[in-house]
Design a protein around this motif. Structure first.
Motif, PDB file in Angstrom:
ATOM      1  N   VAL A  12       0.833  -1.204   0.000  1.00 55.73           N
ATOM      2  CA  VAL A  12       0.000   0.000   0.000  1.00 55.73           C
ATOM      3  C   VAL A  12       0.869   1.257   0.000  1.00 55.73           C
ATOM      4  CG1 VAL A  12      -1.660   1.343   1.357  1.00 55.73           C
ATOM      5  CG2 VAL A  12      -1.961  -1.143   1.097  1.00 55.73           C
ATOM      6  N   ALA A  13       1.936   1.248   0.812  1.00 60.38           N
ATOM      7  CA  ALA A  13       2.823   2.414   0.876  1.00 60.38           C
ATOM      8  C   ALA A  13       3.527   2.643  -0.453  1.00 60.38           C
ATOM      9  CB  ALA A  13       3.847   2.201   1.996  1.00 60.38           C
ATOM     10  N   ALA A  14       3.960   1.568  -1.106  1.00 58.74           N
ATOM     11  CA  ALA A  14       4.686   1.700  -2.366  1.00 58.74           C
ATOM     12  C   ALA A  14       3.802   2.252  -3.477  1.00 58.74           C
ATOM     13  CB  ALA A  14       5.253   0.333  -2.781  1.00 58.74           C
ATOM     14  N   HIS A  15       2.499   1.908  -3.457  1.00 63.83           N
ATOM     15  CA  HIS A  15       1.589   2.355  -4.520  1.00 63.83           C
ATOM     16  C   HIS A  15       0.820   3.620  -4.154  1.00 63.83           C
ATOM     17  CE1 HIS A  15       2.370  -1.771  -5.921  1.00 63.83           C
ATOM     18  NE2 HIS A  15       2.068  -1.293  -7.120  1.00 63.83           N
ATOM     19  N   GLY A  16       0.984   4.067  -2.934  1.00 59.48           N
ATOM     20  CA  GLY A  16       0.373   5.327  -2.532  1.00 59.48           C
ATOM     21  C   GLY A  16      -1.116   5.271  -2.309  1.00 59.48           C
TER      22      GLY A  16
END
Length: 294
Positions: A12-16
């Motif tokens: 989730v953090a990597a894809h924003g």
């Protein structure tokens, strides 16, 4: 900590955002949201500030992402390597085997095995005692007529048989009913006074009169070939001498001798052990143990 939840947090953090992470991974937004929430609850801190259109990592979330991104990548690589290993035999393979079998066959067979599986480092330990595979860190063992052991499984890959043999100069017993026929004999240290040797089908029984006690079957073979007396030996190591007429057989004794390759478990069997078992069985398609041609 649930590593799956940590992996989803990083996704989730990597894809924003949950939507982009869902489309990239194929997992539902609800599942990703629940996993991240579970992780936050387990840690007791908020990791993501959720907005209507975007999300932001909190200070704790940024710190967690920075500290775990590298290690999680290493874990993923390790899992992939383990899965790849299911198809590729590799690594160190320790095998225990009886001394005679090791001397007569395993050098030749070991060279063939590593030629077929170059990523396996094979170590063979010649030892006549029944080693403990787990405590002594062996992957497999070759044993002769093994006792039933609930902790080990395996396959019989070849059979041998015992023959009563002597040089032609030694008088061969004739059928003499129930009375054992005394003969000069070359015996192993395991021989006990009073033991008798019977030839299959009840042809006759001999009463060994030990003239030599030798600790190696190869020494016993050479001694009887020199005329010292009779001996009970595996057919595999006297076959050439029988064919050349240097020894004669007085008969076959007892039941077949079975050679087994054993390992600790059939479940999740490692590829290197599976490859070794299959290799050993393929070397004796007729089921009889023979000495490899040099």
């Amino acid at each position: 900590m649930d590593l799956n939840a940590l992996d989803d947090f990083q996704l989730v953090a990597a894809h924003g955002g949950f939507g982009k992470a869902s489309r990239a991974s194929g997992r539902s937004k609800a599942t990703l949201s629940r996993r991240v929430a579970d992780l936050e609850e387990a840690l007791g801190v908020r990791l993501i500030e959720r907005g209507t259109r975007s999300l932001e990592l909190t200070e704790a979330g940024q710190l967690l992402l920075t500290r775990t991104e590298g290690p999680m990548h290493e874990v993923a690589e390790a899992v992939a390597a383990a899965r790849d290993g299911l198809a590729t035999p590799r690594g160190r393979l320790r095998v225990a085997a009886p001394l005679l079998f090791s001397q007569m066959a395993l050098g030749h067979l070991a060279a063939q095995f590593i030629a077929s599986y170059p990523e396996v480092e094979l170590e063979v330990v010649a030892d006549d005692r029944p080693v403990d595979l787990i405590d002594e860190h062996f992957d497999a063992a070759i044993r002769i007529n093994p006792h039933s052991d609930s902790t080990l499984v395996g396959r019989c890959f070849a059979k041998d048989r015992l023959v009563l043999a002597a040089a032609p100069s030694v008088q061969m017993p004739q059928g003499n009913g129930d009375k054992p026929f005394p003969v000069p004999a070359v015996v192993m240290p395991s021989y006990r006074d009073g033991d008798v040797w019977s030839v299959r089908n009840g042809q006759f029984t001999v009463e060994p009169q030990p003239v030599l006690r030798l600790s190696s079957l190869l020494m016993v073979r050479d001694a009887i070939a020199a005329g010292a007396g009779a001996a009970m030996l595996p057919e595999s190591i006297v076959g050439d001498l029988l064919r050349d007429g240097k020894l004669v057989t007085w008969g076959i004794a007892g039941n077949d001798v079975e050679l087994w390759v054993l390992h600790t478990s059939r479940r999740l069997q490692s590829p290197k052990v599976r490859a070794f078992v299959e290799f050993m069985c393929s070397q004796y398609p007729e089921g009889s143990f023979t000495i490899p041609t040099k």
